[in-house]
Design an enzyme around this catalytic site. Structure first.
Site, mmCIF file in Angstrom:
data_model
loop_
_atom_site.group_PDB
_atom_site.id
_atom_site.type_symbol
_atom_site.label_atom_id
_atom_site.label_comp_id
_atom_site.label_asym_id
_atom_site.label_seq_id
_atom_site.Cartn_x
_atom_site.Cartn_y
_atom_site.Cartn_z
ATOM 1 N N LEU A 365 38.726 45.855 37.828
ATOM 2 C CA LEU A 365 39.420 44.824 37.053
ATOM 3 C C LEU A 365 38.584 44.351 35.875
ATOM 4 O O LEU A 365 39.102 43.896 34.872
ATOM 5 C CB LEU A 365 39.730 43.615 37.934
ATOM 6 N N GLY A 368 30.816 43.325 33.911
ATOM 7 C CA GLY A 368 30.003 42.432 33.099
ATOM 8 C C GLY A 368 28.635 42.274 33.686
ATOM 9 O O GLY A 368 28.268 42.987 34.623
ATOM 10 N N GLY A 371 28.333 41.602 37.351
ATOM 11 C CA GLY A 371 28.749 42.668 38.250
ATOM 12 C C GLY A 371 30.131 43.182 37.919
ATOM 13 O O GLY A 371 30.706 42.857 36.892
ATOM 14 N N ARG A 372 30.652 44.010 38.829
ATOM 15 C CA ARG A 372 31.974 44.593 38.630
ATOM 16 C C ARG A 372 32.967 43.926 39.578
ATOM 17 O O ARG A 372 32.598 43.530 40.684
ATOM 18 C CB ARG A 372 31.925 46.089 38.942
ATOM 19 N N VAL A 373 34.210 43.846 39.153
ATOM 20 C CA VAL A 373 35.246 43.253 40.001
ATOM 21 C C VAL A 373 36.313 44.298 40.283
ATOM 22 O O VAL A 373 36.810 44.944 39.360
ATOM 23 C CB VAL A 373 35.905 42.036 39.321
ATOM 24 N N LYS A 388 34.089 41.128 44.124
ATOM 25 C CA LYS A 388 33.100 41.141 43.054
ATOM 26 C C LYS A 388 31.807 41.713 43.613
ATOM 27 O O LYS A 388 31.290 41.217 44.612
ATOM 28 C CB LYS A 388 32.888 39.719 42.533
ATOM 29 N N ASP A 484 29.726 26.982 34.787
ATOM 30 C CA ASP A 484 30.138 28.028 33.844
ATOM 31 C C ASP A 484 31.645 27.956 33.581
ATOM 32 O O ASP A 484 32.362 28.936 33.765
ATOM 33 C CB ASP A 484 29.710 29.404 34.364
#
Ligand SMILES: *[C@@H]1O[C@H](CO)[C@@H](O)[C@H](O)[C@H]1NC(C)=O
Ligand SMILES: *[C@@H]1O[C@H](CO)[C@@H](O)[C@H](O)[C@H]1NC(C)=O
Ligand SMILES: *[C@@H]1O[C@H](CO)[C@@H](O)[C@H](O)[C@H]1NC(C)=O
Ligand SMILES: *[C@@H]1O[C@H](CO)[C@@H](O)[C@H](O)[C@H]1NC(C)=O
Ligand SMILES: *[C@@H]1O[C@H](CO)[C@@H](O)[C@H](O)[C@H]1NC(C)=O
Ligand SMILES: *[C@@H]1O[C@H](CO)[C@@H](O)[C@H](O)[C@H]1NC(C)=O
Ligand SMILES: *[C@@H]1O[C@H](CO)[C@@H](O)[C@H](O)[C@H]1NC(C)=O
Length: 688
Positions: A365, A368, A371-373, A388, A484
């Site tokens: 999805l 970054g 990490g990856r999702v 994630k 954030d």
């Protein structure tokens, strides 16, 4: 063993609709008893089924669904006498009900949502929501007197939004889930001591509940006890409750349950009800049994077969060992002793691996710095989740971080993305979230492939994020600072409700950075200027980021852009400064996103933009709290004007804080999450 068909004793006396005279109320009318439910003819909906042995199973292990069982005929709750009296002055007939239930959770320490007995004006509860709404209410109608629903909840989850007292309680609910009265589940012993004995609702053991309403005195009693023990004399709850304004003249009685993220089955084994008298006594001998865990005795046959089977077994073991070794390598996880207490929140890597089909790129999805999702479907429950995968090697702080993840997993709010659990591997941390079908808000704002968000949708997102943040800052058991907030961390669920995602992660990176861990993690343009020298996150730093987010959503522009019109001397476009300028020239509403084509109420846009300015004030003390923000947005308090001295954000921030500018300038893009080591692009936990 042969199955012996259990013939449930069934006495079913309908109270006929036409019989309204008081005399008809005497005798057996409005009374029923089900010792087991085979052939009972209950009206079932949702997940509810009657199993072959007569158990009524209200929910199975599918997440986020509900189940109802109604006594099919309506009951007359008004007494004939008050039929002629004014509607406000009527009394309700007394009623009494009892049922035996069992809640079986797949986990030891948590359970899905509870079970409720209820009285409702119709059999159509299709608009009710599952999970914490128990299949009785939804976020729109919860607490509304037009519901005419009375319920007694046996609740196994602590929902702060309904002011629940704990995760194992009995509550009396009138038209909504904020209970009129609630007590921890248990009963008072009938002996001289009268001691209180705890009961665990989701132990899997059968228990009995009684609900008795005295219409004349308007008093409601609820009593609980282990199954097959006599009804305790002292009720668990005895509360003054005038149900005459709640329950309709003609109403249905039923049992309801729903599931949230945890696999849980809700069973009812027997149920009886009576108007104007005590509920008929259940016959325990006739009730279906809950399965017991029995230790199997070794059979004679095995003694014969065993010697023959031995060599085969050895071969099989060998094959198994090599298979397991391969599997172990493939599905290897990191698991340490301290994690035992977090068991229920721990996912098996194997399940996540299969959920995302081996983390295939077609399920990716987003990618970054954090990490990856991936999108995945959990094999057991078929629940859609976002996984994630965060690269992380630091051992230090991991225990505390996981403790935090678990505590965040207990956060429940409709504007917060639900964290379901985690898993650890060497160098990797996997976080499992509810899947958000509409992805991040950031995409809806900037991706011109999507239709532009209408003003109402933007305002709703801002309100939602404000409500979520208020919950994190003030209404939960501990103060949670998000750290954030930005459009790309706000996700939209299936109904386009905004939900905050991705909190806590920034913390992990701060911790993980080692001894020189004075780094601030966050996103340029959303980082409060005081962070440059204090390095301390506070609710006010979240409010600052929220201000940037509000301006971003209203204007459709990022807080800091480069190389676009309106750039300052350094070639930077600072959104706050631009909006401030428009405010000073009296053209504030013009700042709203051009993609809205002027279709928004100017006064609403001004309120939102001014609120954005106030929250983005460089001086922390000048920013409102999230509670005030919510009041301003709801019109419950007038929004103060931004101070006249507030001319330019950049200038003020620099005065207050020498060094902010160089700090700001070192990070090129406001769309990236930064650490002191460099820029990282953001990822979100939802999906496209
Ligand atoms: C649970 O019940 C629902 C609704 O009847 C059904 O669609 C689902 O397949 C059931 N799940 C299981 C695991 O039995
Ligand atoms: C309402 O009830 C009160 C006493 O409970 C009684 O005195 C009064 O007459 C009643 N009013 C009507 C309109 O029935
Ligand atoms: C229940 O009673 C209320 C108030 O008397 C009424 O407005 C509502 O229509 C009734 N509901 C049903 C389904 O009869
Ligand atoms: C049940 O209520 C919903 C709205 O609450 C409505 O859309 C639906 O048609 C109703 N179903 C029946 C069978 O009346
Ligand atoms: C209660 O529901 C009615 C209609 O269903 C609605 O008009 C009213 O605004 C609601 N009241 C509150 C306080 O939500
Ligand atoms: C009942 O449970 C409560 C909360 O878990 C605990 O504080 C209390 O000591 C328990 N009482 C008994 C008698 O076990
Ligand atoms: C409710 O409990 C109170 C206190 O034990 C008792 O006096 C009363 O008779 C009970 N009422 C019903 C309807 O059971």
């Amino acid at each position: 063993m042969h199955a012996i068909a259990r013939l449930p004793f069934l006495l079913l006396l309908f109270h006929l609709h036409g019989l309204s005279d008081a005399a008809a109320a005497a005798g057996g009318h409005g009374q029923f008893i089900y010792n087991g439910f085979t052939g009972a003819g209950l009206d079932l909906d949702g997940m509810a089924v009657v199993e072959p042995d007569g158990k009524l199973m209200l929910t199975n292990v599918t997440s986020q669904l509900k189940g109802h069982a109604f006594h099919p005929a309506p009951l007359r709750f008004d007494d004939g006498a008050s039929a002629s009296a004014s509607a406000q002055n009527r009394t309700l007939r007394s009623f009494s009900t009892t049922f035996v239930f069992a809640i079986v959770s797949d986990y030891v320490t948590v359970s899905g949502n509870g079970l409720a007995f209820f009285v409702a004006p119709s059999k159509n509860l299709s608009a009710a929501s599952p999970s914490q709404f128990l299949g009785l209410f939804n976020s729109e109608n919860n607490g509304n007197a037009t519901n005419h629903v009375f319920a007694v909840e046996l609740d196994t989850i602590l929902n702060p939004e309904f002011r629940d007292i704990n995760s194992n309680h009995v509550g009396v609910d009138v038209n909504g889930l904020v209970s009129l009265a609630a007590e921890p589940a248990g009963y008072y012993a009938d002996d001289d001591t009268g001691a209180f004995r705890n009961l665990s609702l989701f132990s899997g053991d059968a228990m009995q509940a009684w609900v008795d309403y005295d219409g004349g005195a308007a008093v409601l009693n609820v009593t609980l006890a282990p199954v097959e023990s006599p009804k305790p004399k002292k009720p668990l709850i005895s509360v003054a409750a005038d149900l005459s304004a709640v329950v309709n003249d003609t109403a249905y009685v039923g049992l309801s349950s729903s599931t949230g993220p945890f696999h849980t089955r809700h069973y009812v084994l027997g149920w009886s009800f009576a108007l104007d008298g005590a509920a008929p006594v259940l016959d325990y001998a006739e009730l279906p049994r809950m399965p017991r865990v029995v230790t199997k005795r070794r059979s004679k046959a095995l003694d014969v077969v065993l010697p023959v089977a031995m060599p085969l077994l050895a071969l099989a073991v060998l094959a198994c060992v090599s298979f397991l070794a391969w599997r172990r390598f493939r599905y290897a996880e990191l698991r340490e002793e301290w994690e035992v207490e977090f068991g229920p929140h721990r996912f098996a890597y194997k399940d996540l691996f299969h959920a995302a089909e081996g983390f295939d790129s077609k399920h990716l999805l987003g990618v970054g710095g954090f990490g990856r999702v991936y999108k995945g479907v959990l094999p057991a429950s078929k629940t859609e989740v976002a996984v994630k995968v965060v690269s992380h090697d630091a051992r230090q702080g991991m225990k505390q971080f996981v403790a935090e993840v678990v505590s965040i997993g207990r956060l429940r709010h409709r504007n917060v993305v639900q964290l379901l659990g985690y898993c650890r591997r060497k160098g990797e941390l996997l976080l499992v979230y509810d899947y958000m079908p509409n992805g991040s808000l950031d995409r809806w704002l900037y991706d011109h492939g999507t239709p532009p968000l209408r003003w109402e949708q933007r305002l709703r997102a801002i309100r939602g994020v404000a409500a979520g943040l208020l919950y994190l800052h003030e209404d939960w058991e501990q103060v949670v600072i998000h750290r954030d907030i930005k459009a790309s961390n706000v996700l939209l669920d299936g109904e386009m409700n905004a939900r905050l995602g991705d909190f806590g992660l920034a913390r992990l990176y701060e911790r993980g950075a080692g001894p020189q861990s004075t780094h601030v993690v966050g996103t340029m343009g959303y980082l409060a200027p005081e962070l440059a020298h204090t390095r301390r996150v506070t609710p006010a730093t979240d409010v600052f980021a929220f201000g940037s987010f509000v301006l971003e959503v209203a204007c459709g522009r990022r807080p800091i852009e480069r190389g676009r019109r309106g750039d300052d001397d350094d070639g930077r476009f600072v959104l706050v400064d631009w909006v401030l300028e428009l405010w000073h020239t009296g053209a504030l509403a013009d700042a709203a996103d051009a993609r809205l084509c002027g279709e928004y109420p100017a006064e609403e846009a001004e309120l939102v933009l001014k609120l954005g300015l106030l929250c983005s004030h460089p001086v922390p003390a000048a920013r409102p709290s999230m509670r005030q923000v919510v009041q301003y947005l709801d019109g419950d308090a007038p929004l103060p004007e931004p101070p006249a001295s507030y001319q330019s954000f950049t200038a003020l921030a620099m005065m207050q804080n020498q060094g902010f500018d160089s700090y700001a300038a070192s990070y090129p893009s406001s769309s990236a999450t930064v650490t002191s080591g460099g820029a990282m692009s953001s990822v979100h936990s939802g999906g496209r």
